[in-house]
Design an enzyme around this catalytic site. Sequence first.
Site, PDB file in Angstrom:
ATOM      1  N   ASP A  10      45.607  40.989  33.135  1.00 35.24           N
ATOM      2  CA  ASP A  10      45.714  40.921  34.462  1.00 35.24           C
ATOM      3  C   ASP A  10      45.085  42.101  35.302  1.00 35.24           C
ATOM      4  OD1 ASP A  10      47.091  40.713  36.950  1.00 35.24           O
ATOM      5  OD2 ASP A  10      49.000  40.285  36.163  1.00 35.24           O
ATOM      6  N   ASP A 100      42.737  36.675  39.082  1.00 35.59           N
ATOM      7  CA  ASP A 100      42.946  37.824  38.795  1.00 35.59           C
ATOM      8  C   ASP A 100      43.614  37.692  37.488  1.00 35.59           C
ATOM      9  OD1 ASP A 100      45.244  37.540  39.767  1.00 35.59           O
ATOM     10  OD2 ASP A 100      45.394  39.392  40.894  1.00 35.59           O
ATOM     11  N   GLU A 101      43.985  36.697  36.834  1.00 31.59           N
ATOM     12  CA  GLU A 101      44.750  36.795  35.724  1.00 31.59           C
ATOM     13  C   GLU A 101      44.566  35.704  34.809  1.00 31.59           C
ATOM     14  OE1 GLU A 101      49.304  36.328  35.774  1.00 31.59           O
ATOM     15  OE2 GLU A 101      48.920  36.613  37.861  1.00 31.59           O
TER      16      GLU A 101
END
Length: 433
Positions: A10, A100-101
């Site tokens: 993350d 983003d993860e």
Amino acid sequence: MDIPGILHADLDAFYAAVAVLEDPSLAGKPMAVGSGVVLSCTYEARAFGVAGGMRMVDARARCPQLIVVDGSFGAYSEYSKQVFSIFETYTPRIERISIDEGFLDVTGSVHLFGSPREIGAEIRKRVREETGLAVSVGASTRKFLSKIASQVAKPDGLIVVEPGDELAFLHPLDVSYLWGVGPVTKRKLTDLGINTIGDIAATNPDSLTTMLGRGASSHLYALANNQDPRPIERHRKAKSVGAQSAIRSQIRTLDEVVPILQRLTDRVAERLRAKDRTARTVTVRVRFGDLSSVTRSATMETPTSATGAIMDVATALLKKVVEEFPNHETSLIGISTSGLGVGEPMQLAMGVDAATTGGTPAELEYQSLDASVDELRRRFGRSVVTHGSDLLSSRTAFSDGLSDIMTLRDDGIPEALDGGPEYVTEEDVTQSG
DNA sequence: TCTGGGGTCCTAGGACCC
DNA sequence: TCTGGGGTCCTAGGACCC
């Protein structure tokens, strides 16, 4: 498989971190990305109590020296691509959750790259060196637990929960770490005297069910006991496609709202086509001035990605809402399409452009015919106009001026073209390719 | 403390069919 | 004709996540 081989990676304060990379003078300063609300902010801003989701006016109140920058989505997806391509050098088993993860299953990679801890450390180092971004990593034998571990590891950390240590790690944590506990559920749990994940595990499941319902309670009870059988899913197909828009000025009448709905429908239909998907159910959401909202939905007989067909349904639904709630201010309007399908034979409405016939708009004449893609191309060249799941909707879209200007690619799929809708004759065609 | 836009999943009632 | 049960589809709303 008794190794903590499920990684959750993350990126820390992703949008804000990218903004700093794009403008290094922002480094070390309290800064937030967003306009109306805070999308992301630096850890310097967080020290003042600024948080994601907060209204920008409230953020400025807490931190008067806050620097606010606009997001640049092009840069975000570029950085994201870079990061995920680093992930891919360690395993092909990646589930992307958002920009983003993502989850990485490295259980099959340990012979090549070392233990999950070593892989996690190396990924963090490489992402830092190659992109300048900080990524936190959690590792365990379960997806949900790895995600929690990465949250605990933030900022810029790595936590590996070894097999056997799961409950000792999990049980002291606050319930809000669990996926599925938001403000409402959190409050209900607090009322029951349940504060930690360990409290959930120690509670009689029946009393949870009374408060939360069957689905949520069994879900939370399972997680609290480290049960999470969900595997890594590499390709998840979208189940709905939608668009919405907040409205600042007060509007009340159908006439004022329809153009906005039109714009949103255009966007949604275009995205459906880009994904080569069709939708059966159209949902219109209207939020009123008092922030209460209603949804109305309808399911069509045939799936479609045609702007006109979707717009027809959406307009009828919107009309229903306006009639049901007269004289209500509208503060947001949204459209969503679901029941997505793929691969239905498309129905095309065809047109010949004005250059071909050298003319001004003539009276439209419709006829249906079956034709192969080759035949279409022979007859019409580049002049495909619009497509939908049925002839009527294609034609409606065409005559309403909602059509896309397209050409046929070699595989027979229409491709968007620039240019104005200069069409003078039209025929309905069923694509058989 | 309801301000943004994009989603997922669950529940519950009603219609309809067998 | 009525009663009952089971399954599926549709609609509406709500909670939650990034």
